[in-house]
Motif scaffolding. Sequence first.
Motif, PDB file in Angstrom:
ATOM      1  N   GLU A 145     -60.342 -24.350 -94.446  1.00  0.00           N
ATOM      2  CA  GLU A 145     -60.660 -25.751 -94.191  1.00  0.00           C
ATOM      3  C   GLU A 145     -59.566 -26.415 -93.357  1.00  0.00           C
ATOM      4  N   GLU A 146     -58.298 -26.130 -93.687  1.00  0.00           N
ATOM      5  CA  GLU A 146     -57.189 -26.703 -92.918  1.00  0.00           C
ATOM      6  C   GLU A 146     -57.212 -26.204 -91.476  1.00  0.00           C
ATOM      7  N   GLU A 147     -57.505 -24.924 -91.311  1.00  0.00           N
ATOM      8  CA  GLU A 147     -57.565 -24.351 -89.962  1.00  0.00           C
ATOM      9  C   GLU A 147     -58.703 -24.976 -89.166  1.00  0.00           C
ATOM     10  N   GLU A 148     -59.834 -25.170 -89.795  1.00  0.00           N
ATOM     11  CA  GLU A 148     -60.963 -25.804 -89.119  1.00  0.00           C
ATOM     12  C   GLU A 148     -60.624 -27.237 -88.740  1.00  0.00           C
ATOM     13  N   LEU A 149     -59.949 -27.918 -89.642  1.00  0.00           N
ATOM     14  CA  LEU A 149     -59.548 -29.296 -89.367  1.00  0.00           C
ATOM     15  C   LEU A 149     -58.579 -29.345 -88.188  1.00  0.00           C
ATOM     16  N   GLN A 150     -57.634 -28.393 -88.138  1.00  0.00           N
ATOM     17  CA  GLN A 150     -56.683 -28.341 -87.025  1.00  0.00           C
ATOM     18  C   GLN A 150     -57.399 -28.035 -85.714  1.00  0.00           C
ATOM     19  N   LYS A 151     -58.409 -27.161 -85.758  1.00  0.00           N
ATOM     20  CA  LYS A 151     -59.172 -26.850 -84.541  1.00  0.00           C
ATOM     21  C   LYS A 151     -59.884 -28.091 -84.033  1.00  0.00           C
ATOM     22  N   LYS A 153     -59.102 -31.208 -84.574  1.00  0.00           N
ATOM     23  CA  LYS A 153     -58.110 -32.150 -84.047  1.00  0.00           C
ATOM     24  C   LYS A 153     -57.598 -31.686 -82.691  1.00  0.00           C
ATOM     25  N   ALA A 154     -57.391 -30.382 -82.558  1.00  0.00           N
ATOM     26  CA  ALA A 154     -56.896 -29.843 -81.289  1.00  0.00           C
ATOM     27  C   ALA A 154     -57.929 -30.065 -80.189  1.00  0.00           C
ATOM     28  N   LEU A 155     -59.204 -29.891 -80.503  1.00  0.00           N
ATOM     29  CA  LEU A 155     -60.253 -30.113 -79.512  1.00  0.00           C
ATOM     30  C   LEU A 155     -60.320 -31.580 -79.098  1.00  0.00           C
ATOM     31  N   ARG A 156     -59.987 -32.460 -79.986  1.00  0.00           N
ATOM     32  CA  ARG A 156     -60.007 -33.887 -79.682  1.00  0.00           C
ATOM     33  C   ARG A 156     -58.696 -34.329 -79.027  1.00  0.00           C
ATOM     34  N   GLY A 157     -57.713 -33.455 -79.103  1.00  0.00           N
ATOM     35  CA  GLY A 157     -56.423 -33.795 -78.521  1.00  0.00           C
ATOM     36  C   GLY A 157     -55.550 -34.571 -79.474  1.00  0.00           C
ATOM     37  N   GLU A 158     -55.872 -34.589 -80.705  1.00  0.00           N
ATOM     38  CA  GLU A 158     -55.090 -35.324 -81.701  1.00  0.00           C
ATOM     39  C   GLU A 158     -54.015 -34.423 -82.291  1.00  0.00           C
ATOM     40  N   ASP A 159     -52.949 -35.050 -82.774  1.00  0.00           N
ATOM     41  CA  ASP A 159     -51.929 -34.385 -83.571  1.00  0.00           C
ATOM     42  C   ASP A 159     -51.315 -33.180 -82.877  1.00  0.00           C
ATOM     43  N   LEU A 160     -50.996 -33.325 -81.569  1.00  0.00           N
ATOM     44  CA  LEU A 160     -50.323 -32.246 -80.850  1.00  0.00           C
ATOM     45  C   LEU A 160     -48.826 -32.465 -80.941  1.00  0.00           C
ATOM     46  N   THR A 161     -48.095 -31.422 -81.072  1.00  0.00           N
ATOM     47  CA  THR A 161     -46.640 -31.521 -81.143  1.00  0.00           C
ATOM     48  C   THR A 161     -46.109 -31.726 -79.710  1.00  0.00           C
ATOM     49  N   ASP A 162     -44.831 -32.040 -79.605  1.00  0.00           N
ATOM     50  CA  ASP A 162     -44.228 -32.305 -78.325  1.00  0.00           C
ATOM     51  C   ASP A 162     -44.260 -31.078 -77.439  1.00  0.00           C
ATOM     52  N   GLU A 163     -44.008 -29.899 -77.974  1.00  0.00           N
ATOM     53  CA  GLU A 163     -44.003 -28.677 -77.170  1.00  0.00           C
ATOM     54  C   GLU A 163     -45.399 -28.408 -76.596  1.00  0.00           C
ATOM     55  N   GLU A 164     -46.420 -28.650 -77.418  1.00  0.00           N
ATOM     56  CA  GLU A 164     -47.779 -28.398 -76.962  1.00  0.00           C
ATOM     57  C   GLU A 164     -48.151 -29.379 -75.855  1.00  0.00           C
ATOM     58  N   GLU A 165     -47.656 -30.626 -75.932  1.00  0.00           N
ATOM     59  CA  GLU A 165     -47.980 -31.625 -74.918  1.00  0.00           C
ATOM     60  C   GLU A 165     -47.277 -31.277 -73.596  1.00  0.00           C
ATOM     61  N   GLU A 166     -46.050 -30.733 -73.660  1.00  0.00           N
ATOM     62  CA  GLU A 166     -45.344 -30.368 -72.455  1.00  0.00           C
ATOM     63  C   GLU A 166     -46.044 -29.202 -71.755  1.00  0.00           C
ATOM     64  N   LYS A 167     -46.575 -28.291 -72.542  1.00  0.00           N
ATOM     65  CA  LYS A 167     -47.266 -27.143 -71.952  1.00  0.00           C
ATOM     66  C   LYS A 167     -48.545 -27.579 -71.262  1.00  0.00           C
ATOM     67  N   SER A 168     -49.220 -28.591 -71.786  1.00  0.00           N
ATOM     68  CA  SER A 168     -50.476 -28.983 -71.188  1.00  0.00           C
ATOM     69  C   SER A 168     -50.251 -29.932 -70.100  1.00  0.00           C
TER      70      SER A 168
END
Length: 168
Positions: A145-151, A153-168
């Motif tokens: 459930e947590e993994e699905e929730l993270q997916k 959020k990731a698809l919506r662009g929510e709750d990304l860490t700073d490293e992930e934002e720099e990569k994108s």
Amino acid sequence: MAIQFFVIFGCLALGEFVVWATGIKLPSSIIGMLFLTFFLKVGWVKLSWIEKLSQLLIANLGFFFVPPGVALILYLDVIQREWFPILMATVVSTVLVLVVTGQMHQMIIKLERQLTALDLLHHRAHAAKVKEMKETLDEFDTLVEEEELQKVKALRGEDLTDEEEEKS
């Protein structure tokens, strides 16, 4: 009625044959009854095939004791002469049968209790394993459930860490 006679007296004849062939020191009627019991247990003979004749024979069972009772009259002189050994054999064998039967009953009760205790232990161990597996499945479901929730959020662009934002 013919089938009933054939089955019952066939078992008696089979018992007679076994006594004749083996020379065993058991009454053929007892061996015949054992055969009949075996045939009933394995299903080769159906109870309905012999039920009416069996009930008739049991209802008139007293008549079957008359010939042996009359035959005792022939041996009254032997009984009168040997009454004490006959009485002692009767008493001793009766006591032995009661003692052995009681001991066997006690042994069977103890064995049943041990089997019940083992079965209870098995069920407790099984219940503990089931509980452990359920907890593991609950943890797995939580992680999924947590993994699905993270997916999501990731698809919506929510709750990304700073490293992930720099990569994108």
